[in-house]
Design a protein around this motif. Structure first.
Motif, PDB file in Angstrom:
ATOM      1  N   SER A 150      -4.027 -10.675 -12.910  1.00  0.00           N
ATOM      2  CA  SER A 150      -4.315 -11.316 -13.414  1.00  0.00           C
ATOM      3  C   SER A 150      -3.747 -12.000 -11.349  1.00  0.00           C
ATOM      4  N   LYS A 151      -4.209 -13.472 -11.578  1.00  0.00           N
ATOM      5  CA  LYS A 151      -3.865 -14.141 -10.906  1.00  0.00           C
ATOM      6  C   LYS A 151      -3.404 -15.934 -11.393  1.00  0.00           C
ATOM      7  N   ASP A 152      -2.108 -16.118 -10.131  1.00  0.00           N
ATOM      8  CA  ASP A 152      -2.214 -17.336  -9.970  1.00  0.00           C
ATOM      9  C   ASP A 152      -2.358 -17.546  -8.502  1.00  0.00           C
ATOM     10  N   ASN A 153      -3.541 -18.994  -8.756  1.00  0.00           N
ATOM     11  CA  ASN A 153      -4.535 -19.852  -7.926  1.00  0.00           C
ATOM     12  C   ASN A 153      -3.086 -20.677  -7.005  1.00  0.00           C
ATOM     13  N   ALA A 154      -2.410 -21.241  -8.385  1.00  0.00           N
ATOM     14  CA  ALA A 154      -1.193 -22.072  -6.885  1.00  0.00           C
ATOM     15  C   ALA A 154      -0.607 -21.066  -5.987  1.00  0.00           C
ATOM     16  N   LYS A 155      -0.115 -19.859  -6.389  1.00  0.00           N
ATOM     17  CA  LYS A 155       0.850 -19.491  -5.933  1.00  0.00           C
ATOM     18  C   LYS A 155      -0.327 -18.013  -4.887  1.00  0.00           C
ATOM     19  N   ASN A 156      -1.378 -18.700  -5.192  1.00  0.00           N
ATOM     20  CA  ASN A 156      -1.975 -17.187  -3.587  1.00  0.00           C
ATOM     21  C   ASN A 156      -1.242 -16.066  -4.315  1.00  0.00           C
ATOM     22  N   THR A 157      -1.285 -15.875  -5.320  1.00  0.00           N
ATOM     23  CA  THR A 157      -0.267 -14.250  -5.706  1.00  0.00           C
ATOM     24  C   THR A 157      -1.494 -14.059  -7.527  1.00  0.00           C
ATOM     25  N   VAL A 158      -1.609 -12.796  -6.604  1.00  0.00           N
ATOM     26  CA  VAL A 158      -2.310 -11.828  -7.821  1.00  0.00           C
ATOM     27  C   VAL A 158      -1.308 -10.669  -8.206  1.00  0.00           C
ATOM     28  N   TYR A 159      -1.422 -10.381  -9.592  1.00  0.00           N
ATOM     29  CA  TYR A 159      -0.157  -9.869 -10.468  1.00  0.00           C
ATOM     30  C   TYR A 159      -0.884  -7.961 -10.967  1.00  0.00           C
ATOM     31  N   LEU A 160      -0.157  -7.140 -11.045  1.00  0.00           N
ATOM     32  CA  LEU A 160      -0.664  -5.971 -11.637  1.00  0.00           C
ATOM     33  C   LEU A 160       0.131  -5.294 -12.584  1.00  0.00           C
ATOM     34  N   GLN A 161      -0.655  -5.600 -13.616  1.00  0.00           N
ATOM     35  CA  GLN A 161       0.271  -5.191 -15.161  1.00  0.00           C
ATOM     36  C   GLN A 161       0.118  -3.681 -15.703  1.00  0.00           C
ATOM     37  N   MET A 162       0.485  -2.739 -15.530  1.00  0.00           N
ATOM     38  CA  MET A 162       1.240  -1.623 -15.486  1.00  0.00           C
ATOM     39  C   MET A 162       1.426  -0.843 -16.602  1.00  0.00           C
ATOM     40  N   ASN A 163       0.640  -0.475 -17.768  1.00  0.00           N
ATOM     41  CA  ASN A 163       1.056  -0.116 -19.113  1.00  0.00           C
ATOM     42  C   ASN A 163       0.944   1.182 -20.176  1.00  0.00           C
ATOM     43  N   SER A 164       1.221   1.740 -20.233  1.00  0.00           N
ATOM     44  CA  SER A 164       1.364   3.771 -20.646  1.00  0.00           C
ATOM     45  C   SER A 164       1.455   3.823 -19.386  1.00  0.00           C
ATOM     46  N   LEU A 165       1.838   3.813 -18.639  1.00  0.00           N
ATOM     47  CA  LEU A 165       1.934   4.448 -17.102  1.00  0.00           C
ATOM     48  C   LEU A 165       2.370   6.287 -17.392  1.00  0.00           C
ATOM     49  N   LYS A 166       1.385   7.076 -16.408  1.00  0.00           N
ATOM     50  CA  LYS A 166       1.218   8.433 -16.871  1.00  0.00           C
ATOM     51  C   LYS A 166       1.543   8.777 -15.239  1.00  0.00           C
ATOM     52  N   PRO A 167       1.922  10.263 -15.017  1.00  0.00           N
ATOM     53  CA  PRO A 167       2.322  11.436 -13.884  1.00  0.00           C
ATOM     54  C   PRO A 167       1.336  10.832 -12.643  1.00  0.00           C
ATOM     55  N   GLU A 168       0.364  10.515 -13.425  1.00  0.00           N
ATOM     56  CA  GLU A 168      -0.564  10.759 -12.864  1.00  0.00           C
ATOM     57  C   GLU A 168      -1.200   9.469 -11.333  1.00  0.00           C
ATOM     58  N   ASP A 169      -0.024   8.221 -12.060  1.00  0.00           N
ATOM     59  CA  ASP A 169      -0.346   6.962 -11.494  1.00  0.00           C
ATOM     60  C   ASP A 169       0.415   7.357 -10.726  1.00  0.00           C
ATOM     61  N   THR A 170       1.758   8.096 -10.479  1.00  0.00           N
ATOM     62  CA  THR A 170       2.135   8.210  -9.165  1.00  0.00           C
ATOM     63  C   THR A 170       1.226   7.565  -7.538  1.00  0.00           C
ATOM     64  N   ALA A 171       1.331   7.394  -7.085  1.00  0.00           N
ATOM     65  CA  ALA A 171       1.744   6.852  -5.984  1.00  0.00           C
ATOM     66  C   ALA A 171       1.612   5.758  -5.403  1.00  0.00           C
ATOM     67  N   VAL A 172       1.197   5.381  -3.703  1.00  0.00           N
ATOM     68  CA  VAL A 172       1.855   4.109  -3.567  1.00  0.00           C
ATOM     69  C   VAL A 172       0.543   3.113  -3.961  1.00  0.00           C
ATOM     70  N   TYR A 173       0.810   1.637  -4.110  1.00  0.00           N
ATOM     71  CA  TYR A 173      -0.066   0.923  -4.240  1.00  0.00           C
ATOM     72  C   TYR A 173      -0.535  -0.383  -3.205  1.00  0.00           C
ATOM     73  N   TYR A 174      -1.204  -0.250  -3.340  1.00  0.00           N
ATOM     74  CA  TYR A 174      -1.401  -1.458  -1.920  1.00  0.00           C
ATOM     75  C   TYR A 174      -2.600  -2.724  -2.450  1.00  0.00           C
ATOM     76  N   CYS A 175      -1.531  -3.687  -1.907  1.00  0.00           N
ATOM     77  CA  CYS A 175      -3.173  -4.869  -2.335  1.00  0.00           C
ATOM     78  C   CYS A 175      -3.767  -5.277  -1.236  1.00  0.00           C
ATOM     79  N   ALA A 176      -5.146  -6.041  -1.177  1.00  0.00           N
ATOM     80  CA  ALA A 176      -5.742  -5.931   0.144  1.00  0.00           C
ATOM     81  C   ALA A 176      -6.738  -6.653  -0.441  1.00  0.00           C
ATOM     82  N   VAL A 177      -7.687  -6.945   0.562  1.00  0.00           N
ATOM     83  CA  VAL A 177      -8.246  -9.129   0.661  1.00  0.00           C
ATOM     84  C   VAL A 177      -9.551  -8.365   0.921  1.00  0.00           C
ATOM     85  N   ARG A 178     -11.085  -8.552   0.366  1.00  0.00           N
ATOM     86  CA  ARG A 178     -12.343  -9.199   0.589  1.00  0.00           C
ATOM     87  C   ARG A 178     -12.486 -10.381   0.700  1.00  0.00           C
TER      88      ARG A 178
END
Length: 125
Positions: free
Chosen positions: A71-99
Motif C-alpha cells: 500500500s502507499k501513502d501519497n502524502a508521505k511518499n511512503t510505501v508499506y508492505l504488510q506481511m502476514n502468514s510468514l513462513k521460514p522461506e520468507d527469511t531474507a533482507v528486504y529492499y525497497c526500490a524505485v523505478r
C-alpha cells in the motif's frame, strides 16, 4: 536521485506478521513505480511486489500472493508492505526500490534506479 529509507524488519515466528515501511525523498517524479525485493543468503535478489505510483496498479510474485499486501501513502511518499502468514522461506533482507519514469508495477532488479539500505526479516519455524 531518490533516497529510500526502510524500517520495520525483525524476528517473528512462522505464521506471524510484520509491516515494512519505505519512505522516499529527493527528486519528485510524476511517473514511477516502487517495489520490494528480497535476497536470502546465497540467492539472487528477487522481486516481491511492485506498485505504480500514479495508477495504483499492483503486481505480486506468486510466492507471496494472498499473504503480502502493498500500500502507499501519497502524502508521505511512503510505501508499506504488510506481511502476514510468514513462513521460514520468507527469511531474507528486504529492499525497497524505485523505478523512475515508468508506470509498470513490475520491474526487475536491473531496472531499479535506486535502492534502500535493506532490512532483515527472519521467520523462525
Amino acid at each position: 536521485q531518490v533516497q529510500l529509507v526502510e524500517s520495520g524488519g525483525g524476528l517473528v515466528q512462522a505464521g506471524g506478521s510484520l509491516r515494512l515501511s519505505c519512505a522516499a525523498s529527493g527528486r519528485t517524479f510524476s511517473n514511477y513505480a516502487m517495489g520490494w525485493f528480497r535476497q536470502a543468503p546465497g540467492k539472487e535478489r528477487e522481486f516481491v511486489v511492485g506498485i505504480s505510483w500514479s495508477a495504483g496498479q499492483v503486481y505480486y510474485a506468486d510466492s507471496v500472493k494472498g499473504r503480502f499486501t502493498i500500500s502507499k501513502d501519497n502524502a508521505k511518499n511512503t510505501v508499506y508492505l504488510q506481511m502476514n502468514s510468514l513462513k521460514p522461506e520468507d527469511t531474507a533482507v528486504y529492499y525497497c526500490a524505485v523505478r523512475l519514469d515508468s508506470s509498470r508495477a513490475y520491474f526487475t532488479r536491473y531496472e531499479a534506479d535506486n535502492w534502500g539500505q535493506g532490512t532483515q526479516v527472519t521467520v523462525s519455524s
